[in-house]
Design an enzyme around this catalytic site. Structure first.
Site, PDB file in Angstrom:
ATOM      1  N   CYS A   1       0.904  -1.358  -0.083  1.00 38.26           N
ATOM      2  CA  CYS A   1      -0.070  -0.077  -0.026  1.00 38.26           C
ATOM      3  C   CYS A   1       0.745   1.261   0.138  1.00 38.26           C
ATOM      4  O   CYS A   1       0.380   2.359  -0.378  1.00 38.26           O
ATOM      5  CB  CYS A   1      -1.035  -0.138   1.255  1.00 38.26           C
ATOM      6  SG  CYS A   1      -2.082  -1.342   1.191  1.00 38.26           S
TER       7      CYS A   1
ATOM      8  N   HIS B   1      -9.303   2.796  -2.240  1.00 39.16           N
ATOM      9  CA  HIS B   1      -7.866   2.696  -1.924  1.00 39.16           C
ATOM     10  C   HIS B   1      -7.241   1.780  -3.119  1.00 39.16           C
ATOM     11  O   HIS B   1      -7.121   0.527  -2.933  1.00 39.16           O
ATOM     12  CB  HIS B   1      -7.639   2.037  -0.485  1.00 39.16           C
ATOM     13  CG  HIS B   1      -6.497   1.713  -0.245  1.00 39.16           C
ATOM     14  ND1 HIS B   1      -5.206   2.345  -0.762  1.00 39.16           N
ATOM     15  CD2 HIS B   1      -6.027   0.733   0.706  1.00 39.16           C
ATOM     16  CE1 HIS B   1      -4.125   1.926  -0.173  1.00 39.16           C
ATOM     17  NE2 HIS B   1      -4.584   0.569   0.855  1.00 39.16           N
TER      18      HIS B   1
ATOM     19  N   CYS C   1      -1.074   2.505   6.796  1.00 39.18           N
ATOM     20  CA  CYS C   1      -0.543   1.192   7.093  1.00 39.18           C
ATOM     21  C   CYS C   1      -0.198   0.542   5.883  1.00 39.18           C
ATOM     22  O   CYS C   1      -0.414   0.609   4.937  1.00 39.18           O
ATOM     23  CB  CYS C   1      -1.477   0.530   7.877  1.00 39.18           C
ATOM     24  SG  CYS C   1      -2.996   0.260   7.023  1.00 39.18           S
TER      25      CYS C   1
END
Length: 416
Positions: A101, A354, A385
């Site tokens: 991510c 996302h 995160c």
């Protein structure tokens, strides 16, 4: 052989411009179901350069692009292949990067380090993810020793399960709080969209549907304006029976790309480029993979220490909303209320989506716009995160603040 070499001073690294595509649903009927992933990044790069005609493209020293699943139409050394497809000079190199991510965030901090050290002057950095074509973990083959040798908990490879683990370990982080946070994210995004604070950062993308023909993507597809607590109270809990993580308090599966332009302070001044933010510090940190959502906490503590700042110095926060409980854990740790007005002014990933490796630059692009709206704020941060137990944080300084410390030029000492 030379008997002396110039010692370079650390230079300012400036965030000049960021753009992203509209974000689409990662589904067979989603906005980008029939659009290549690399073409999303090409559109973002071309729009970024269109907005900055004062930048000669041959001055670009590097293109760094991230993807979590580097295969198919988001493989083949993304930075280089997208640079060629976008029409950059063939002298411009590029590479691909993966920190799940935090891929785009890492692309930024990696090329920013080269700029700060004086090895490059101008870079493009970002990320892309077509989760409709490449679901997270698709075709991956995790080593069985992870579980058989108890290196990680068996839940560590399922991100939603790691969010459930945070709820388990911190019972005060209730589903009710998570749902309320998710509803607030939707409302803030809707308000920002209505105020023109979202669309200005979007690069339009031509899309094709076998049923509908050609079209133009100009808006995000995932937001659910008007969402209420009652709407999401009884949604399914896909990661465990009777769980607390639902589609109402977690980010949806998303397709999209985001790219930014970075440069050193002297090059910004030379070319007349805008300075939207100055990079102050950054840090990454590891945590137990089964509770990856707490990663932003130690990463932020480390980034603050690197900068000589405290959490009280930060006036704006852009926190990636992979899961509401992840944001709540961060806020609780730093004694901030759930509805802190400094946090995610435009809503977050729960509303907008996302697309994994691209989200870091979305956060930065939004923070840059917020800096312009809030000249009274000197420092802001972007944090997220990261899968397999990590967190990443970047701290930025606002050039609109009266005490802005950027654009200083120091003579580099020489060594004899």
């Amino acid at each position: 052989m030379p008997i002396s070499a110039q010692r370079r001073a650390v230079r300012d690294v400036v965030f000049v411009e960021g753009v992203r595509t509209p974000f689409g649903k990662a589904r067979p009927d989603g906005l980008y179901a029939h659009t290549r992933s690399d073409d999303l990044a090409v559109k973002a790069v071309r729009e970024l350069l269109r907005r900055r005609p004062e930048l000669p493209t041959e001055r670009i020293d590097e293109v760094a692009l991230a993807a979590t699943t580097q295969t198919g139409d988001q493989g083949l050394t993304l930075g280089r292949s997208v640079a060629v497809l976008a029409g950059l000079p063939l002298t411009v190199p590029g590479f691909a990067i993966d920190r799940m991510c935090a891929g785009a965030m890492t692309a930024v901090t990696t090329t920013a380090s080269a700029i700060g050290f004086g090895q490059q002057d101008v870079t493009l950095a970002g990320g892309l993810e077509h989760m409709g074509h490449h679901p997270m973990g698709f075709d991956a083959d995790p080593n069985p020793r992870f579980v058989s040798e108890k290196l990680v908990d068996s839940s560590a490879l399922v991100m939603g399960a790691t969010a459930e683990n945070i709820h388990d370990r911190h019972p005060h982080l209730t589903k009710e709080r998570a749902d309320a946070y998710g509803v607030a994210s939707q409302a803030k995004y809707a308000a920002a969209l209505a105020a023109g604070q979202i669309t200005a950062d979007l690069a339009p993308v031509a899309v094709r549907s076998p049923e509908l023909g050609w079209g133009l993507a100009t808006a995000d597809e995932l937001a659910r304006p008007g969402t209420t607590l009652e709407d999401i109270a009884d949604l399914k809990t896909p990661f465990r029976p009777g769980g607390r993580v639902t589609a109402g308090n977690a980010s949806p599966l998303t397709d999209g790309a985001a790219v930014c332009l970075l440069a050193d302070g002297d090059t910004v001044a030379e070319l007349g480029l805008p300075a939207r933010m100055r990079l102050v510090s950054f840090a990454y940190a590891g945590v137990p993979p089964e509770v990856m959502s707490i990663g932003p906490i130690p990463a932020t503590e480390r980034a603050l220490a690197n900068a000589g700042l405290s959490i009280e110095d930060i006036g704006l926060f852009e926190i990636n909303e992979a899961f509401a409980v992840q944001v709540l854990a961060f806020l609780d740790h730093f004694a901030m209320p759930d509805d802190d007005p400094r946090v995610n002014l435009y809503g977050g990933a729960i509303a907008v989506g996302h697309p994994l490796a691209s989200s870091g630059v979305r956060l930065m692009t939004q923070l840059a716009r917020q800096f312009a709206e809030h000249p009274e704020v000197r420092y802001g941060l972007t944090t997220m995160c990261v899968g397999l137990g990590m967190g990443g944080t970047v701290i930025w300084e606002n050039p609109h603040h009266a005490d802005y410390s950027g654009h200083t030029t120091a003579a580099a000492p020489t060594e004899n």
